[in-house]
Design a protein around this motif. Structure first.
Motif, mmCIF file in Angstrom:
data_model
loop_
_atom_site.group_PDB
_atom_site.id
_atom_site.type_symbol
_atom_site.label_atom_id
_atom_site.label_comp_id
_atom_site.label_asym_id
_atom_site.label_seq_id
_atom_site.Cartn_x
_atom_site.Cartn_y
_atom_site.Cartn_z
ATOM 1 N N ALA A 89 17.006 19.377 39.590
ATOM 2 C CA ALA A 89 16.158 20.463 40.147
ATOM 3 C C ALA A 89 15.078 19.926 40.810
ATOM 4 O O ALA A 89 14.236 18.978 40.240
ATOM 5 N N ILE A 90 14.996 20.354 42.244
ATOM 6 C CA ILE A 90 13.966 20.731 42.825
ATOM 7 C C ILE A 90 13.287 21.421 43.091
ATOM 8 O O ILE A 90 14.409 22.852 43.420
ATOM 9 N N GLN A 91 11.905 22.094 44.446
ATOM 10 C CA GLN A 91 12.131 22.867 44.858
ATOM 11 C C GLN A 91 11.722 22.884 46.492
ATOM 12 O O GLN A 91 11.401 21.753 46.673
ATOM 13 N N THR A 92 12.071 24.030 46.980
ATOM 14 C CA THR A 92 12.697 23.681 48.209
ATOM 15 C C THR A 92 11.256 23.830 48.786
ATOM 16 O O THR A 92 10.714 24.439 48.864
ATOM 17 N N PRO A 93 11.287 24.430 50.354
ATOM 18 C CA PRO A 93 10.270 24.672 51.433
ATOM 19 C C PRO A 93 10.115 25.840 50.833
ATOM 20 O O PRO A 93 8.838 26.061 51.119
ATOM 21 N N GLN A 94 10.732 26.370 50.409
ATOM 22 C CA GLN A 94 10.695 27.802 50.817
ATOM 23 C C GLN A 94 10.296 28.826 49.304
ATOM 24 O O GLN A 94 10.218 29.541 48.736
ATOM 25 N N GLY A 95 9.784 27.737 48.527
ATOM 26 C CA GLY A 95 9.582 27.777 46.711
ATOM 27 C C GLY A 95 10.574 28.019 45.667
ATOM 28 O O GLY A 95 10.184 27.929 44.674
ATOM 29 N N ASP A 96 11.763 28.130 46.425
ATOM 30 C CA ASP A 96 12.780 27.970 45.407
ATOM 31 C C ASP A 96 13.136 27.502 44.239
ATOM 32 O O ASP A 96 12.625 25.826 44.711
ATOM 33 N N GLU A 97 14.389 26.902 43.387
ATOM 34 C CA GLU A 97 14.740 26.283 42.490
ATOM 35 C C GLU A 97 15.938 26.166 43.420
ATOM 36 O O GLU A 97 16.979 26.751 43.782
ATOM 37 N N GLY A 118 10.589 14.949 50.449
ATOM 38 C CA GLY A 118 9.278 16.047 50.505
ATOM 39 C C GLY A 118 9.236 16.897 49.180
ATOM 40 O O GLY A 118 7.764 17.400 48.904
ATOM 41 N N ASN A 119 10.303 17.259 49.189
ATOM 42 C CA ASN A 119 10.806 18.502 47.951
ATOM 43 C C ASN A 119 10.406 18.005 46.712
ATOM 44 O O ASN A 119 10.686 17.079 46.238
ATOM 45 N N PRO A 120 9.204 18.453 46.298
ATOM 46 C CA PRO A 120 8.694 19.008 44.942
ATOM 47 C C PRO A 120 9.930 18.145 43.724
ATOM 48 O O PRO A 120 10.845 19.395 43.387
ATOM 49 N N ILE A 121 9.577 17.370 42.586
ATOM 50 C CA ILE A 121 10.470 17.499 41.559
ATOM 51 C C ILE A 121 10.212 18.048 40.412
ATOM 52 O O ILE A 121 8.937 18.263 40.308
ATOM 53 N N LEU A 122 11.268 19.337 39.965
ATOM 54 C CA LEU A 122 10.342 19.847 38.550
ATOM 55 C C LEU A 122 10.955 19.494 37.394
ATOM 56 O O LEU A 122 11.463 18.655 37.134
ATOM 57 N N ASN A 123 10.098 19.575 36.464
ATOM 58 C CA ASN A 123 9.577 19.133 35.003
ATOM 59 C C ASN A 123 10.503 20.140 34.203
ATOM 60 O O ASN A 123 11.005 21.189 34.537
ATOM 61 N N VAL A 124 10.958 20.057 32.806
ATOM 62 C CA VAL A 124 11.625 21.133 32.459
ATOM 63 C C VAL A 124 11.189 22.777 32.437
ATOM 64 O O VAL A 124 12.006 23.271 31.980
ATOM 65 N N GLY A 126 10.164 24.100 34.954
ATOM 66 C CA GLY A 126 10.644 24.557 36.601
ATOM 67 C C GLY A 126 8.699 24.209 37.261
ATOM 68 O O GLY A 126 8.679 24.957 38.379
ATOM 69 N N VAL A 127 8.032 23.471 36.737
ATOM 70 C CA VAL A 127 6.995 22.640 37.117
ATOM 71 C C VAL A 127 6.484 22.030 38.233
ATOM 72 O O VAL A 127 7.612 20.783 37.497
ATOM 73 N N PRO A 128 6.521 21.545 39.331
ATOM 74 C CA PRO A 128 6.289 20.162 39.820
ATOM 75 C C PRO A 128 5.358 19.002 39.596
ATOM 76 O O PRO A 128 4.847 19.319 38.469
#
Length: 247
Positions: A89-97, A118-124, A126-128
């Protein structure tokens, strides 16, 4: 003649759209983690009052090919790929998963763990993920992130976080026009799955270059056929005008 011209014109337009899709697949043949899009033509009846006397071709992208690409060993600790239809799971520039099967992760100056875009990698949760100053970072086969803090002995590993790994039904996924893979609207949120992670490797694109090149030639011939049909329609119209001008 106008019907013949319109049919060939719409056919040429749809072939051009198919060529664009095939060109996008081919352009991403060397993009790690890229999933090629399927493409198909189907018959579309002309809607409106009266009989359906005309049928046009319609090009559409019905689905995405989620077949895994080949494993490419890099030996880099922050390069990871999932197995067994798992996704990261990553976080897109729109802020969704969104989801990907591989990531060549990087650390920003602030310690944020991101992919090459540059998309944040999410943890369990769902937080960057943010990583404090450390001498070494390792990713376990269950997605566990361990570090050796600065100033600590080399053998003192500290478990920091865990990657968000999911195993969705592939039928519930779709790739948007922005290239990100998401769940279909209305699908329930995904739970953390039991997914194996391979560290030190990435998954290459699943585009078959030879097949894409053959498809490009085939589409070019289809386009030429439609253009030839338009030329024939023009020739027929000129002949008809000549016949009507005879007195």
């Amino acid at each position: 003649m106008d019907r013949m011209l319109y049919i060939s014109m719409s056919g040429a337009k749809e072939v051009m759209l198919s060529q664009a899709n095939n060109a996008n697949n081919l352009a991403n043949a060397n993009t790690d983690g890229f999933k090629q899009d399927f493409n198909e033509f189907r018959a579309q009846h002309m809607e409106g009052p009266g009989w359906h006397t005309r049928t046009y071709s319609l090009d559409e992208r019905p689905a995405t090919d989620f077949t895994p690409g080949a494993l490419k060993v890099t030996g880099r600790n922050l390069d990871v790929m999932t197995q067994e239809d798992g996704f990261l799971a990553i976080q897109t520039p729109q802020g969704d998963e969104a989801y990907t099967r591989t990531a060549s992760m990087q650390l920003t100056a602030n310690g944020d763990l991101v992919d090459v875009k540059g998309n944040p990698i999410l943890n369990v949760g769902g937080v960057p993920i943010n990583i404090p100053p450390s001498k070494n970072i390792t990713i376990g086969d269950d997605g566990t992130i361990s570090i050796v803090p600065e100033g600590a002995p080399t053998n003192q590993l500290v478990v920091l976080d865990q990657l968000r790994l999911v195993q969705p039904d592939l039928k519930s996924l779709q790739k948007g026009e922005d290239g990100y893979i998401r769940q279909l609207e209305g699908e329930p949120p995904l739970e953390q799955g039991i997914v194996k992670v391979v560290s030190g490797a990435v998954e290459s694109s699943n585009v078959n270059t030879a097949e894409a090149l053959v498809n490009m030639i085939e589409l070019s011939r289809k386009y030429e056929m439609q253009v030839k049909m338009m030329s024939t329609a023009k020739s027929h119209a000129q002949k008809s005008d000549q016949l009507l001008s005879i007195r």
